[in-house]
Design a protein around this motif. Structure first.
Motif, PDB file in Angstrom:
ATOM      1  N   THR A  78     -17.600 -33.141 -69.274  1.00  0.00           N
ATOM      2  CA  THR A  78     -18.884 -32.441 -69.231  1.00  0.00           C
ATOM      3  C   THR A  78     -19.053 -31.707 -67.901  1.00  0.00           C
ATOM      4  OG1 THR A  78     -19.903 -34.521 -68.579  1.00  0.00           O
ATOM      5  CG2 THR A  78     -20.132 -33.891 -70.876  1.00  0.00           C
ATOM      6  N   ASP A  83     -23.624 -18.868 -61.853  1.00  0.00           N
ATOM      7  CA  ASP A  83     -25.077 -18.721 -61.861  1.00  0.00           C
ATOM      8  C   ASP A  83     -25.616 -18.881 -60.445  1.00  0.00           C
ATOM      9  OD1 ASP A  83     -25.408 -18.624 -64.811  1.00  0.00           O
ATOM     10  OD2 ASP A  83     -24.481 -20.606 -64.661  1.00  0.00           O
ATOM     11  N   LYS A 137     -16.474 -23.116 -71.842  1.00  0.00           N
ATOM     12  CA  LYS A 137     -17.836 -23.206 -71.337  1.00  0.00           C
ATOM     13  C   LYS A 137     -18.858 -23.187 -72.480  1.00  0.00           C
ATOM     14  CE  LYS A 137     -20.599 -20.127 -68.885  1.00  0.00           C
ATOM     15  NZ  LYS A 137     -20.722 -18.823 -68.222  1.00  0.00           N
ATOM     16  N   ASN A 138     -19.818 -24.114 -72.425  1.00  0.00           N
ATOM     17  CA  ASN A 138     -20.894 -24.074 -73.421  1.00  0.00           C
ATOM     18  C   ASN A 138     -22.168 -24.652 -72.817  1.00  0.00           C
ATOM     19  OD1 ASN A 138     -20.886 -26.961 -73.714  1.00  0.00           O
ATOM     20  ND2 ASN A 138     -19.067 -26.749 -75.030  1.00  0.00           N
ATOM     21  N   LYS A 139     -23.181 -24.786 -73.615  1.00  0.00           N
ATOM     22  CA  LYS A 139     -24.473 -25.190 -73.037  1.00  0.00           C
ATOM     23  C   LYS A 139     -24.514 -26.678 -72.664  1.00  0.00           C
ATOM     24  CE  LYS A 139     -27.114 -25.862 -77.378  1.00  0.00           C
ATOM     25  NZ  LYS A 139     -26.011 -26.418 -78.144  1.00  0.00           N
ATOM     26  N   ASN A 140     -23.494 -27.413 -73.090  1.00  0.00           N
ATOM     27  CA  ASN A 140     -23.495 -28.845 -72.788  1.00  0.00           C
ATOM     28  C   ASN A 140     -22.617 -29.239 -71.605  1.00  0.00           C
ATOM     29  OD1 ASN A 140     -25.192 -29.439 -75.001  1.00  0.00           O
ATOM     30  ND2 ASN A 140     -23.411 -29.185 -76.350  1.00  0.00           N
ATOM     31  N   ALA A 200     -20.736 -28.175 -67.628  1.00  0.00           N
ATOM     32  CA  ALA A 200     -21.023 -27.429 -66.400  1.00  0.00           C
ATOM     33  C   ALA A 200     -19.776 -27.366 -65.532  1.00  0.00           C
ATOM     34  CB  ALA A 200     -22.158 -28.102 -65.642  1.00  0.00           C
ATOM     35  N   LYS A 228     -27.091 -28.221 -63.531  1.00  0.00           N
ATOM     36  CA  LYS A 228     -27.592 -28.549 -64.874  1.00  0.00           C
ATOM     37  C   LYS A 228     -26.579 -28.137 -65.924  1.00  0.00           C
ATOM     38  CE  LYS A 228     -32.541 -28.298 -63.976  1.00  0.00           C
ATOM     39  NZ  LYS A 228     -32.784 -27.446 -62.780  1.00  0.00           N
ATOM     40  N   ALA A 229     -26.708 -28.731 -67.080  1.00  0.00           N
ATOM     41  CA  ALA A 229     -25.808 -28.390 -68.185  1.00  0.00           C
ATOM     42  C   ALA A 229     -25.871 -26.893 -68.461  1.00  0.00           C
ATOM     43  CB  ALA A 229     -26.184 -29.177 -69.431  1.00  0.00           C
ATOM     44  N   GLY A 230     -24.733 -26.309 -68.749  1.00  0.00           N
ATOM     45  CA  GLY A 230     -24.666 -24.891 -69.068  1.00  0.00           C
ATOM     46  C   GLY A 230     -24.496 -23.995 -67.854  1.00  0.00           C
ATOM     47  N   GLU A 231     -24.530 -24.595 -66.639  1.00  0.00           N
ATOM     48  CA  GLU A 231     -24.461 -23.771 -65.431  1.00  0.00           C
ATOM     49  C   GLU A 231     -23.061 -23.723 -64.822  1.00  0.00           C
ATOM     50  OE1 GLU A 231     -29.037 -24.588 -63.818  1.00  0.00           O
ATOM     51  OE2 GLU A 231     -27.343 -25.493 -62.753  1.00  0.00           O
TER      52      GLU A 231
END
Ligand SMILES: Nc1ncnc2c1ncn2[C@@H]1O[C@H](COP(=O)(O)OP(=O)(O)O)[C@@H](O)[C@H]1O
Ligand SMILES: [Mg+2]
Lengths: 248, 421
Positions: A165, A214, A192-195, A197, A25-28
């Protein structure tokens, strides 16, 4: 971001991936570990679209699209990036010129116009600094005469330039000394950011001290045989791959 | 070797003599030698080792059955002019003073074959012997009215000179352009020989150039061949290089149904240097055949050759590079390389280095490579977002640039860069 379901792939009639399931998932940040020959690079290459591999079953959904139906260039334009385990040398093709073409083709795909020369130069400067890549290297032919470590750093530089992304780093840490490793990790952590992976493929736990995952997955014999949190990497480091080999 | 002789030459001679007046600037011995040679040897076919892949006899038989020597009038050359050069124009084999720029350059002289000085008359056929080769012989016997371009002693010509060869056949034709380029002692010049075709019918160009480089002179010569699919030709350069002189040629072939280059350089004294570079890209059923000969006759000379080919469709490329190192030519340094990319399975490349070395203290090397576009590199570029076409283009440009980068005339370089890939 990406969902891999029951992915099977073979090369020259030999099955290498035997049913991979993975969701990122995004951010991981996901780490994939496993002994040599278990299929880590095959997985990376299949996702990036190399035609030597035949996908025999399964599906991959990337940002809502059927990834396996896209050409390699369209996968890149959709935001997938593979930092190669063995980046190729391309004599006569300037690193910077090719990146400019790449960036502009990605922009065109998204209906954006070409980046101006000024903005491009500013971007190059900024990203070079991030991975501490010598300006001279950026201007040379792609990877030509680069040391192993320089090649890997150039991969991360390209990643920084293209802002994907989903980035798959295939053993980016191998061949790096501890200082270079820290630079690369710092680059990834900054980007790295929440959008976005990351799938970080590595042999050793060492890199994971700096890029903290993670999730950790163990790939063996073309299958993910075990998944867990970051402590799984430590466990694996302590036990060694022999234990895994015995178990599965 | 006994060659099977054919009658092609007689028919060609008959058909092209219709228009040509007697070439009274040639000396009689050369003329009669030429005709005797032709009568004896005829036009080479593929039984001749040198023309193994380039059967010109058969091409003349099938594609030039009915040579009529008819041409459209050429009245302007504006868009063909290179903007940073002075331009001389040769139309269908004959020098056109009307279309040419006035040669206002200091230290440069030009004599039409109709008004050759004695020295020019002596140079004519001195390097290109009329009894050495069928195409030289044919050209000698039916030479167009060419010119003798002379760079005077101690003159460094700053502006490049473009020699534009325009063909404009309105029916099957056969033209014989010819020139002499002479650099006197300590002089230097850049010349561009540029072949184009604006005709509506097939034309065969049988070109001969004799280039003489006196002591300490320096000639940068460029050849740009772009005669379209109606263009056929044999292009002969006979170059004689004297002590401490330097000859450099870059030949780029952009089009032409048949292009045969015979480039022969004699390093006749010590400490001279020659570089021959070539780049060709072929498609359809084209044939581009580069034959080079570098004859090291005296000590301490250097030669360097690099020919690159990009071969597509059903086309054929040939590189045949001979290097002679004579007994006297100690301390010779000769390097030769031929590299090719095949874009299709039906394309074909024949390369043959031929080194004949009679001296013992020499450094000679040659190498040849042929491959397809590097799939790994292609995938790498695709994986970064470059489309198939632009990735391929980038890789082919990189391949071609090794030769293109040798070109020091900007306008010429631009034409080639924009058309080669
Ligand atoms: N192009 C290929 N051709 C043949 N065999 C291959 C190819 N790529 C990978 N393999 C084989 O697939 C298996 C997995 O390789 P790879 O994915 O590179 O493993 P890893 O990256 O985990 O070390 C190995 O047995 C390898 O020999
Ligand atoms: Mg691997």
């Amino acid at each position: 971001m990406i969902t891999i379901k029951n992915l099977h792939a073979s090369v020259e009639g030999k099955e290498i991936l035997r049913g991979i399931n993975l969701e990122v998932k995004a951010g991981e940040v996901h780490a994939i570990m496993g002994p040599n020959g278990s299929g880590k690079s095959t997985l990376s290459n299949v996702l990036a679209g190399r035609e030597d591999y035949e996908v025999t079953a399964g599906e991959v959904i990337f940002n809502g699209k059927n990834l396996l139906e896209l050409s390699p260039e369209d996968r890149a334009r959709e935001g997938l990036f593979l930092a190669f385990q063995y980046p190729v040398e391309i004599p006569g093709v300037s690193n910077i010129n090719f990146l400019k073409t790449a960036l502009n083709e990605i922009r065109a795909y998204h209906g954006k116009n070409e980046i101006t020369a000024k903005d491009f130069l500013a971007l190059v400067k900024e990203k070079q600094k991030l991975v501490e890549l010598d300006g001279k290297l950026a201007n040379r032919s792609v990877n030509e005469g680069f040391s192993g470590g320089e090649k890997k750093r150039n991969e991360i530089f390209q990643m920084a330039m293209l802002e994907p992304t989903l980035s798959i780093l295939d053993e980016t840490d191998s061949g790096l000394d501890i200082d270079a490793l820290k630079i690369v990790a710092n680059g990834v952590n900054t980007l790295k950011n929440k959008n976005n992976a990351y799938i970080v493929i590595t042999h050793y736990q060492r890199l994971l001290d700096y890029i903290v995952p993670d999730f950790v997955h163990i790939l063996y014999n073309g299958k993910i045989v075990q998944s867990g949190g970051k402590e799984l990497a430590l466990e694996l480091e302590a036990k060694g791959y022999d234990e895994i080999k015995k178990q599965f | 070797m006994i060659l099977e002789k054919t009658q092609t030459h007689q028919r060609v001679i008959e058909q092209i003599s219709v228009l040509n007046a007697k070439v009274d600037f040639m000396n009689d011995t050369a003329l009669s030698n030429a005709l005797t040679y032709l009568e004896e040897k005829g036009i080479p076919n593929n039984k001749n080792e040198e023309y193994k892949y380039c059967n010109i006899d058969s091409i003349l038989k099938t594609d030039f059955k009915n040579i009529q020597q008819q041409f459209n009038t050429v009245s302007t050359i504006n868009n063909l002019r290179l903007n940073d050069c002075l331009t001389l124009v040769v139309v269908n084999g004959n020098f056109s003073e009307k279309l040419s720029d006035k040669l206002v350059l200091k230290g440069v002289k030009l004599f039409s074959f109709n008004s050759l000085e004695n020295s020019g008359k002596q140079l004519l056929t001195a390097a290109a012997k009329s009894n050495s080769d069928s195409f030289i012989a044919l050209n000698t016997a039916f030479s167009g009215i060419g010119f003798h371009l002379k760079i005077l002693k101690n003159e460094q010509t700053q502006i490049p000179i473009q020699i534009l060869y325009i063909n404009s056949a309105s029916a099957e034709s056969f033209v014989n352009p010819r020139n002499i380029i002479e650099l006197e002692e300590n002089s230097s010049a850049t010349i561009i020989e540029h072949y184009i075709n604006i005709g509506t019918h097939k034309v065969f160009t049988n070109f001969v150039s004799e280039k003489y480089l006196a002591q300490n002179s320096n000639l940068k010569s460029y050849t740009l061949q772009n005669e379209t699919s109606l263009g056929y030709g044999v292009y002969t350069n006979q170059v004689k290089v004297n002590k401490h002189a330097n000859y450099q040629n870059t030949t780029v072939t952009l089009s032409g149904r048949l292009v045969r280059n015979n480039h022969q350089v004699i390093l006749s004294e010590d400490n001279c240097e020659a570089s021959l570079f070539g780049l060709f890209k072929t498609s359809n059923n084209q044939l581009v055949d580069n034959h080079t000969l570098i004859d090291h006759q005296k000590p301490n000379c250097q030669s360097n050759e690099l020919y690159k080919g990009i071969i597509g469709d059903k086309s054929t490329g040939v590189f045949n590079g001979k290097i002679f190192v004579r007994k006297d030519a100690q301390k010779t340094n000769a390097y030769q390389s031929s590299k090719n990319v095949l874009l299709s399975d039906e394309g074909c490349i024949n390369t043959k280095p031929q080194l004949e070395i009679f001296a013992d203290d020499v450094k000679c090397s040659h190498g040849t490579s042929t491959g397809k576009i590097d799939e790994n590199a292609l995938f790498y570029l695709n994986a970064r977002g470059l489309g198939k076409e632009s990735a391929k283009k980038l890789l082919l440009s990189a391949f071609a640039n090794e030769v293109i980068d040798k070109i020091e005339v900007d306008s010429l370089k631009e034409i080639i860069e924009s058309q080669i890939i």
